[in-house]
Scaffold this motif. Structure first.
Motif, PDB file in Angstrom:
ATOM      1  N   GLU A  69       0.811  -1.214   0.000  1.00 38.89           N
ATOM      2  CA  GLU A  69       0.000   0.000   0.000  1.00 38.89           C
ATOM      3  C   GLU A  69       0.844   1.264   0.000  1.00 38.89           C
ATOM      4  O   GLU A  69       0.346   2.359  -0.247  1.00 38.89           O
ATOM      5  N   GLU A  70       2.151   1.138   0.282  1.00 34.28           N
ATOM      6  CA  GLU A  70       3.002   2.322   0.359  1.00 34.28           C
ATOM      7  C   GLU A  70       4.024   2.388  -0.767  1.00 34.28           C
ATOM      8  O   GLU A  70       4.717   3.377  -0.907  1.00 34.28           O
ATOM      9  N   GLN A  71       4.130   1.332  -1.552  1.00 35.31           N
ATOM     10  CA  GLN A  71       5.226   1.199  -2.510  1.00 35.31           C
ATOM     11  C   GLN A  71       5.301   2.378  -3.477  1.00 35.31           C
ATOM     12  O   GLN A  71       4.400   2.601  -4.270  1.00 35.31           O
ATOM     13  N   PRO A  72       6.407   3.164  -3.455  1.00 32.64           N
ATOM     14  CA  PRO A  72       6.548   4.284  -4.370  1.00 32.64           C
ATOM     15  C   PRO A  72       7.251   3.904  -5.653  1.00 32.64           C
ATOM     16  O   PRO A  72       7.342   4.698  -6.568  1.00 32.64           O
ATOM     17  N   VAL A  73       7.828   2.701  -5.702  1.00 28.09           N
ATOM     18  CA  VAL A  73       8.681   2.318  -6.818  1.00 28.09           C
ATOM     19  C   VAL A  73       7.950   1.327  -7.702  1.00 28.09           C
ATOM     20  O   VAL A  73       7.164   0.510  -7.234  1.00 28.09           O
ATOM     21  N   GLY A  74       8.235   1.380  -9.000  1.00 29.16           N
ATOM     22  CA  GLY A  74       7.645   0.426  -9.919  1.00 29.16           C
ATOM     23  C   GLY A  74       6.357   0.927 -10.536  1.00 29.16           C
ATOM     24  O   GLY A  74       5.740   0.247 -11.342  1.00 29.16           O
ATOM     25  N   GLN A  75       5.938   2.139 -10.176  1.00 22.99           N
ATOM     26  CA  GLN A  75       4.774   2.769 -10.773  1.00 22.99           C
ATOM     27  C   GLN A  75       5.231   4.119 -11.311  1.00 22.99           C
ATOM     28  O   GLN A  75       6.061   4.774 -10.696  1.00 22.99           O
ATOM     29  N   ARG A 133      20.129  -4.040  -2.654  1.00 25.01           N
ATOM     30  CA  ARG A 133      19.627  -5.414  -2.599  1.00 25.01           C
ATOM     31  C   ARG A 133      18.223  -5.531  -3.175  1.00 25.01           C
ATOM     32  O   ARG A 133      17.774  -6.631  -3.523  1.00 25.01           O
ATOM     33  N   LYS A 134      17.524  -4.404  -3.251  1.00 22.53           N
ATOM     34  CA  LYS A 134      16.166  -4.393  -3.804  1.00 22.53           C
ATOM     35  C   LYS A 134      16.148  -3.903  -5.240  1.00 22.53           C
ATOM     36  O   LYS A 134      15.080  -3.679  -5.817  1.00 22.53           O
ATOM     37  N   GLY A 135      17.317  -3.673  -5.815  1.00 26.13           N
ATOM     38  CA  GLY A 135      17.380  -3.141  -7.160  1.00 26.13           C
ATOM     39  C   GLY A 135      17.202  -1.634  -7.201  1.00 26.13           C
ATOM     40  O   GLY A 135      16.825  -1.073  -8.228  1.00 26.13           O
ATOM     41  N   LEU A 136      17.505  -0.974  -6.080  1.00 24.50           N
ATOM     42  CA  LEU A 136      17.339   0.473  -5.964  1.00 24.50           C
ATOM     43  C   LEU A 136      18.689   1.115  -5.645  1.00 24.50           C
ATOM     44  O   LEU A 136      19.707   0.436  -5.565  1.00 24.50           O
ATOM     45  N   THR A 137      18.680   2.424  -5.445  1.00 26.07           N
ATOM     46  CA  THR A 137      19.895   3.129  -5.062  1.00 26.07           C
ATOM     47  C   THR A 137      19.531   4.249  -4.087  1.00 26.07           C
ATOM     48  O   THR A 137      18.436   4.818  -4.197  1.00 26.07           O
ATOM     49  N   PRO A 138      20.383   4.561  -3.114  1.00 22.66           N
ATOM     50  CA  PRO A 138      20.067   5.606  -2.131  1.00 22.66           C
ATOM     51  C   PRO A 138      20.298   7.000  -2.693  1.00 22.66           C
ATOM     52  O   PRO A 138      21.109   7.771  -2.189  1.00 22.66           O
ATOM     53  N   ALA A 139      19.554   7.345  -3.741  1.00 21.86           N
ATOM     54  CA  ALA A 139      19.797   8.596  -4.471  1.00 21.86           C
ATOM     55  C   ALA A 139      19.616   9.829  -3.606  1.00 21.86           C
ATOM     56  O   ALA A 139      20.521  10.668  -3.491  1.00 21.86           O
ATOM     57  N   ILE A 234      12.773   5.369  -9.637  1.00 20.21           N
ATOM     58  CA  ILE A 234      11.371   5.157  -9.280  1.00 20.21           C
ATOM     59  C   ILE A 234      10.463   4.943 -10.489  1.00 20.21           C
ATOM     60  O   ILE A 234       9.272   4.691 -10.327  1.00 20.21           O
ATOM     61  N   ARG A 235      11.035   5.021 -11.700  1.00 19.95           N
ATOM     62  CA  ARG A 235      10.245   4.643 -12.862  1.00 19.95           C
ATOM     63  C   ARG A 235      10.066   3.133 -12.865  1.00 19.95           C
ATOM     64  O   ARG A 235      10.870   2.393 -12.291  1.00 19.95           O
ATOM     65  N   PRO A 236       9.019   2.657 -13.568  1.00 22.30           N
ATOM     66  CA  PRO A 236       8.812   1.203 -13.626  1.00 22.30           C
ATOM     67  C   PRO A 236      10.045   0.496 -14.181  1.00 22.30           C
ATOM     68  O   PRO A 236      10.579   0.879 -15.211  1.00 22.30           O
ATOM     69  N   SER A 237      10.532  -0.506 -13.472  1.00 25.09           N
ATOM     70  CA  SER A 237      11.660  -1.308 -13.967  1.00 25.09           C
ATOM     71  C   SER A 237      11.489  -2.736 -13.485  1.00 25.09           C
ATOM     72  O   SER A 237      11.031  -2.967 -12.366  1.00 25.09           O
ATOM     73  N   ASP A 238      11.846  -3.689 -14.340  1.00 26.32           N
ATOM     74  CA  ASP A 238      11.717  -5.100 -13.981  1.00 26.32           C
ATOM     75  C   ASP A 238      12.576  -5.431 -12.775  1.00 26.32           C
ATOM     76  O   ASP A 238      12.187  -6.208 -11.905  1.00 26.32           O
ATOM     77  N   GLU A 239      13.773  -4.831 -12.718  1.00 28.99           N
ATOM     78  CA  GLU A 239      14.702  -5.146 -11.636  1.00 28.99           C
ATOM     79  C   GLU A 239      14.155  -4.691 -10.293  1.00 28.99           C
ATOM     80  O   GLU A 239      14.127  -5.455  -9.316  1.00 28.99           O
ATOM     81  N   ALA A 240      13.686  -3.433 -10.218  1.00 27.64           N
ATOM     82  CA  ALA A 240      13.140  -2.912  -8.963  1.00 27.64           C
ATOM     83  C   ALA A 240      11.870  -3.662  -8.580  1.00 27.64           C
ATOM     84  O   ALA A 240      11.648  -3.971  -7.408  1.00 27.64           O
ATOM     85  N   ASP A 262      18.115 -15.853 -15.812  1.00 28.63           N
ATOM     86  CA  ASP A 262      16.782 -16.241 -16.263  1.00 28.63           C
ATOM     87  C   ASP A 262      16.232 -15.259 -17.280  1.00 28.63           C
ATOM     88  O   ASP A 262      15.590 -15.654 -18.261  1.00 28.63           O
ATOM     89  N   ARG A 263      16.464 -13.985 -17.063  1.00 29.77           N
ATOM     90  CA  ARG A 263      15.993 -12.963 -18.011  1.00 29.77           C
ATOM     91  C   ARG A 263      16.682 -13.098 -19.357  1.00 29.77           C
ATOM     92  O   ARG A 263      16.059 -12.969 -20.412  1.00 29.77           O
ATOM     93  N   ARG A 264      17.979 -13.396 -19.297  1.00 26.89           N
ATOM     94  CA  ARG A 264      18.723 -13.559 -20.547  1.00 26.89           C
ATOM     95  C   ARG A 264      18.224 -14.746 -21.334  1.00 26.89           C
ATOM     96  O   ARG A 264      18.030 -14.691 -22.551  1.00 26.89           O
ATOM     97  N   GLN A 265      17.984 -15.854 -20.630  1.00 27.82           N
ATOM     98  CA  GLN A 265      17.495 -17.062 -21.299  1.00 27.82           C
ATOM     99  C   GLN A 265      16.111 -16.864 -21.886  1.00 27.82           C
ATOM    100  O   GLN A 265      15.779 -17.385 -22.957  1.00 27.82           O
TER     101      GLN A 265
END
Length: 268
Positions: A69-75, A133-139, A234-240, A262-265
């Motif tokens: 309900e709080e997720q700011p990333v991936g949207q 570790r979550k595919g993010l960065t402490p920008a 914070i833009r949509p990304s498969d990794e995040a 797996d993504r490469r395959q």
């Protein structure tokens, strides 16, 4: 419902306590807004000369709240959302700010700590830049970390997400005091406040301004890069999306090598 940020004023001191212990003091959007408004209010109040930040519970802060309900990333964020999260740990304040770190600190929680002027930590305080570790960065908090930790330690901690202990930060004066327990920490806070009472508020504000200006001049252009990295993060990304989904599922150590393989395959 009990507030997740407790506020009280004693004399000229504004006390701010993170109070979301059931979620390890992870920061929701409402907590972020309260913290920002609290600092603005303290800045405007001529009767307030110092702000003390601490937390209830076992953890000081575990960063941004990544529950569904709080997720700011991936949207795809709106301009208003972009601004809100850029300012998530913007605790700019002309008054003396003191933080008592009573437990482990993860992710954006480090921004709260190292945006403050005087930092006191218990031995249980541990500092982890866990975003990678979550595919993010402490920008957004990078300006405080690089300024207070130095480029070498900040880079290492950011790219491998290792735990940094208080004594390591004490050696480089990023942590000013390590105390034995919470009671000793509270006593030291009072001692620092007593010392600060002898300092003229306007001179304090100008001193902070000078230090920040010298650093920021040496780092000219960094704001543009920080914003670019933040917006990209914070833009949509498969990794995040994958990293956060794993985190929400309780998996703290994501196998990123397998994910990339797996993504490469799947593209072959």
């Amino acid at each position: 419902m009990e507030s997740h940020v407790l506020l009280r004023t004693e004399g000229a001191v504004r006390y701010v306590t993170l109070n979301n212990a059931t979620k390890a003091n992870s920061m929701s959007t409402s907590m972020i807004e309260t913290l920002r408004e609290t600092m603005k209010s303290a800045d405007r109040d001529e009767m307030v000369t110092a702000v003390v930040l601490t937390a209830n519970g076992k953890f000081f802060c575990t960063g941004m709240d990544f529950s569904a309900e709080e997720q700011p990333v991936g949207q795809r964020p709106s301009n208003e959302q972009e601004l809100k999260y850029q300012q998530a740990v913007d605790l700019a304040c002309s008054k003396t700010t003191i933080v008592l770190v009573n437990g482990p600190c993860y992710g954006a929680g480090n921004g709260l700590v190292f945006a403050c002027d005087i930092r006191i930590a218990l031995p249980s305080a541990k500092f982890v830049l866990s975003e990678v570790r979550k595919g993010l960065t402490p920008a957004t908090i990078s300006r405080y970390l690089v300024r207070e930790w130095g480029t070498s330690l900040a880079r290492e901690a950011m790219i491998i997400g290792r735990m940094v202990m208080p004594d390591e930060l004490r050696k480089i004066h990023a942590i000013h005091h390590i105390v034995d327990d919470l009671q000793q920490g509270k006593s030291l806070v009072l001692s620092v406040l007593e010392t600060s009472r002898k300092c003229a508020p306007r001179a304090v504000a100008q001193s902070k301004r000078i230090v920040n200006a010298v650093y920021e001049e040496a780092q000219a252009g960094s704001d543009k890069v920080i914003k670019e990295v933040f917006v990209d993060m914070i833009r949509p990304s498969d990794e995040a999306a994958h990293g956060i989904a794993q985190f929400q599922a309780g998996q703290r150590d994501v196998d990123w090598e397998s994910y990339r393989r797996d993504r490469r395959q799947s593209k072959i």
